[in-house]
Design a protein around this motif. Structure first.
Motif, PDB file in Angstrom:
ATOM      1  N   ILE A 132      -5.967   7.245 -10.300  1.00  0.00           N
ATOM      2  CA  ILE A 132      -7.369   7.426  -9.895  1.00  0.00           C
ATOM      3  C   ILE A 132      -7.641   6.714  -8.576  1.00  0.00           C
ATOM      4  CG2 ILE A 132      -9.750   6.876 -10.513  1.00  0.00           C
ATOM      5  CD1 ILE A 132      -8.931   7.273 -13.461  1.00  0.00           C
ATOM      6  N   LEU A 133      -7.109   5.488  -8.436  1.00  0.00           N
ATOM      7  CA  LEU A 133      -7.302   4.737  -7.201  1.00  0.00           C
ATOM      8  C   LEU A 133      -6.675   5.466  -6.013  1.00  0.00           C
ATOM      9  CD1 LEU A 133      -8.151   2.248  -5.583  1.00  0.00           C
ATOM     10  CD2 LEU A 133      -6.026   1.130  -6.329  1.00  0.00           C
ATOM     11  N   ALA A 134      -5.460   5.960  -6.182  1.00  0.00           N
ATOM     12  CA  ALA A 134      -4.776   6.667  -5.094  1.00  0.00           C
ATOM     13  C   ALA A 134      -5.567   7.893  -4.654  1.00  0.00           C
ATOM     14  CB  ALA A 134      -3.370   7.072  -5.542  1.00  0.00           C
ATOM     15  N   LYS A 135      -6.068   8.638  -5.621  1.00  0.00           N
ATOM     16  CA  LYS A 135      -6.832   9.848  -5.287  1.00  0.00           C
ATOM     17  C   LYS A 135      -8.128   9.500  -4.565  1.00  0.00           C
ATOM     18  CE  LYS A 135      -8.914  14.000  -7.271  1.00  0.00           C
ATOM     19  NZ  LYS A 135      -9.202  14.778  -8.497  1.00  0.00           N
TER      20      LYS A 135
ATOM     21  N   LEU B 277       0.823  -1.208   0.000  1.00  0.00           N
ATOM     22  CA  LEU B 277       0.000   0.000   0.000  1.00  0.00           C
ATOM     23  C   LEU B 277       0.862   1.264   0.000  1.00  0.00           C
ATOM     24  CD1 LEU B 277      -3.052   0.597   0.088  1.00  0.00           C
ATOM     25  CD2 LEU B 277      -2.851   0.803   2.566  1.00  0.00           C
ATOM     26  N   ARG B 278       2.063   1.150   0.524  1.00  0.00           N
ATOM     27  CA  ARG B 278       2.938   2.320   0.617  1.00  0.00           C
ATOM     28  C   ARG B 278       3.233   2.936  -0.748  1.00  0.00           C
ATOM     29  NH1 ARG B 278       9.235   2.276   1.906  1.00  0.00           N
ATOM     30  NH2 ARG B 278       9.167   2.158  -0.351  1.00  0.00           N
ATOM     31  N   SER B 279       3.418   2.101  -1.765  1.00  0.00           N
ATOM     32  CA  SER B 279       3.736   2.641  -3.087  1.00  0.00           C
ATOM     33  C   SER B 279       2.551   3.394  -3.672  1.00  0.00           C
ATOM     34  CB  SER B 279       4.184   1.526  -4.042  1.00  0.00           C
ATOM     35  OG  SER B 279       3.183   0.543  -4.161  1.00  0.00           O
ATOM     36  N   LEU B 280       1.336   2.955  -3.347  1.00  0.00           N
ATOM     37  CA  LEU B 280       0.135   3.677  -3.780  1.00  0.00           C
ATOM     38  C   LEU B 280       0.054   5.023  -3.063  1.00  0.00           C
ATOM     39  CD1 LEU B 280      -2.390   3.300  -5.598  1.00  0.00           C
ATOM     40  CD2 LEU B 280      -3.568   2.437  -3.575  1.00  0.00           C
ATOM     41  N   MET B 281       0.437   5.030  -1.803  1.00  0.00           N
ATOM     42  CA  MET B 281       0.445   6.273  -1.039  1.00  0.00           C
ATOM     43  C   MET B 281       1.524   7.238  -1.563  1.00  0.00           C
ATOM     44  SD  MET B 281       0.730   6.807   3.088  1.00  0.00           S
ATOM     45  CE  MET B 281      -0.755   5.837   3.378  1.00  0.00           C
ATOM     46  N   ASP B 282       2.657   6.679  -2.008  1.00  0.00           N
ATOM     47  CA  ASP B 282       3.718   7.515  -2.594  1.00  0.00           C
ATOM     48  C   ASP B 282       3.177   8.349  -3.751  1.00  0.00           C
ATOM     49  OD1 ASP B 282       5.644   6.605  -0.855  1.00  0.00           O
ATOM     50  OD2 ASP B 282       6.481   5.135  -2.249  1.00  0.00           O
ATOM     51  N   VAL B 283       2.385   7.698  -4.603  1.00  0.00           N
ATOM     52  CA  VAL B 283       1.804   8.386  -5.757  1.00  0.00           C
ATOM     53  C   VAL B 283       0.887   9.513  -5.302  1.00  0.00           C
ATOM     54  CG1 VAL B 283       0.188   8.108  -7.695  1.00  0.00           C
ATOM     55  CG2 VAL B 283       2.011   6.436  -7.335  1.00  0.00           C
ATOM     56  N   TYR B 284       0.065   9.223  -4.302  1.00  0.00           N
ATOM     57  CA  TYR B 284      -0.863  10.241  -3.803  1.00  0.00           C
ATOM     58  C   TYR B 284      -0.115  11.436  -3.214  1.00  0.00           C
ATOM     59  CZ  TYR B 284      -4.325  12.602  -0.946  1.00  0.00           C
ATOM     60  OH  TYR B 284      -5.120  13.563  -0.380  1.00  0.00           O
ATOM     61  N   VAL B 285       0.891  11.175  -2.397  1.00  0.00           N
ATOM     62  CA  VAL B 285       1.650  12.256  -1.762  1.00  0.00           C
ATOM     63  C   VAL B 285       2.387  13.089  -2.805  1.00  0.00           C
ATOM     64  CG1 VAL B 285       3.600  12.764  -0.218  1.00  0.00           C
ATOM     65  CG2 VAL B 285       1.899  11.051   0.437  1.00  0.00           C
ATOM     66  N   PHE B 286       3.017  12.417  -3.767  1.00  0.00           N
ATOM     67  CA  PHE B 286       3.769  13.126  -4.803  1.00  0.00           C
ATOM     68  C   PHE B 286       2.850  14.021  -5.638  1.00  0.00           C
ATOM     69  CE2 PHE B 286       5.688  13.633  -8.967  1.00  0.00           C
ATOM     70  CZ  PHE B 286       6.999  13.965  -8.663  1.00  0.00           C
ATOM     71  N   LEU B 287       1.717  13.460  -6.068  1.00  0.00           N
ATOM     72  CA  LEU B 287       0.802  14.238  -6.911  1.00  0.00           C
ATOM     73  C   LEU B 287       0.097  15.345  -6.129  1.00  0.00           C
ATOM     74  CD1 LEU B 287      -0.760  11.485  -9.206  1.00  0.00           C
ATOM     75  CD2 LEU B 287       1.054  13.129  -9.739  1.00  0.00           C
ATOM     76  N   SER B 288      -0.119  15.135  -4.840  1.00  0.00           N
ATOM     77  CA  SER B 288      -0.715  16.195  -4.027  1.00  0.00           C
ATOM     78  C   SER B 288       0.165  17.443  -4.030  1.00  0.00           C
ATOM     79  CB  SER B 288      -0.916  15.710  -2.587  1.00  0.00           C
ATOM     80  OG  SER B 288      -1.867  14.672  -2.543  1.00  0.00           O
TER      81      SER B 288
ATOM     82  N   LEU C 299     -16.674   3.919  -2.088  1.00  0.00           N
ATOM     83  CA  LEU C 299     -16.742   4.727  -3.312  1.00  0.00           C
ATOM     84  C   LEU C 299     -15.991   4.079  -4.471  1.00  0.00           C
ATOM     85  CD1 LEU C 299     -16.173   8.300  -1.793  1.00  0.00           C
ATOM     86  CD2 LEU C 299     -18.331   7.325  -2.607  1.00  0.00           C
ATOM     87  N   LEU C 300     -15.221   3.039  -4.175  1.00  0.00           N
ATOM     88  CA  LEU C 300     -14.435   2.383  -5.214  1.00  0.00           C
ATOM     89  C   LEU C 300     -15.305   1.453  -6.046  1.00  0.00           C
ATOM     90  CD1 LEU C 300     -11.243   1.375  -3.170  1.00  0.00           C
ATOM     91  CD2 LEU C 300     -11.654   3.488  -4.452  1.00  0.00           C
ATOM     92  N   THR C 301     -14.986   1.352  -7.332  1.00  0.00           N
ATOM     93  CA  THR C 301     -15.660   0.388  -8.198  1.00  0.00           C
ATOM     94  C   THR C 301     -15.141  -1.011  -7.873  1.00  0.00           C
ATOM     95  OG1 THR C 301     -13.983   0.523  -9.932  1.00  0.00           O
ATOM     96  CG2 THR C 301     -15.800   2.131 -10.009  1.00  0.00           C
TER      97      THR C 301
END
Length: 201
Positions: A99-102, A59-70, A112-114
């Motif tokens: 999209i998933l990270a956001k 899950l950490r790598s998904l969070m990395d994407v969210y933090v970076f794009l934020s 809310l996820l598909t």
């Protein structure tokens, strides 16, 4: 420490793209070389893609994407990023991943996820921090002879793996018989965990 961005065993398009990456590096303060924010994001997602489809990633790598794009999304050159993603062949993964990270971290409501996003999330969650939980199952699945052959391969590495991960032992091959002992000591708690996975699988 990683000695290369991608090994030759990576998907050919990805390995070729990163094999000679120096032209994309910016020179800073003499010896320092760095990616632009766009190229850093591309590498981060490509590295995530490789782990996601290989042995899993946490899950950490998904969070990395969210933090970076934020922090950087509004300032990134997205035309360049999309063009390079096509060269790498991962544009669909990057879009679904972003999209998933956001959705997951900005709203925090899994409902809310598909259904496809929930399946993707399950793959992240089951991967542990670095995909360690999935690596053993994936490795055994790839071995026609099952656990025994997988176990032997994990103890006695092919020379190609030794060259990349343990250059000292590759250069001084008379010490190769000591490599399994060295890896056992160096691996610490990861090896007992892998043995548990082998037994469970």
């Amino acid at each position: 420490m990683h000695r290369m961005l991608f090994k030759p065993t990576a998907p050919p398009r990805i390995y070729k793209y990163y094999k000679n990456i120096k032209k994309k590096l910016r020179e800073e303060d003499g010896f320092l070389r760095s990616f632009s924010n766009e190229d850093f994001y591309l590498y981060m997602v490509t590295h995530e893609y490789k782990h996601y489809y290989d042995q899993g990633t946490g899950l950490r790598s998904l969070m990395d994407v969210y933090v970076f794009l934020s922090k950087f999304k509004s300032s990134l050159d997205w035309k360049y990023i999309q063009r390079e993603l096509k060269k790498l062949g991962i544009e669909d993964f990057e879009r679904r991943n972003r999209i998933l990270a956001k959705k997951l971290f900005s709203r925090g409501n899994i409902e809310l996820l598909t259904s496809s996003q929930k399946r993707m999330l399950e793959n992240f969650v089951s991967g542990g921090a670095f995909g360690n939980h999935n690596r053993t199952k994936h490795g055994i699945k790839m071995m026609e002879d099952g656990k025994g052959r997988y176990f032997l391969k994990r103890i006695f590495l092919p020379l190609s793996d030794v060259r990349e991960s343990y250059p000292f032992f590759y250069r001084h091959r008379k010490f190769l018989p000591l490599l399994p002992v060295y890896r056992l000591i160096r691996g610490g708690g990861a090896i007992p965990e892998e043995l548990k996975e082998i037994i469970k699988t």
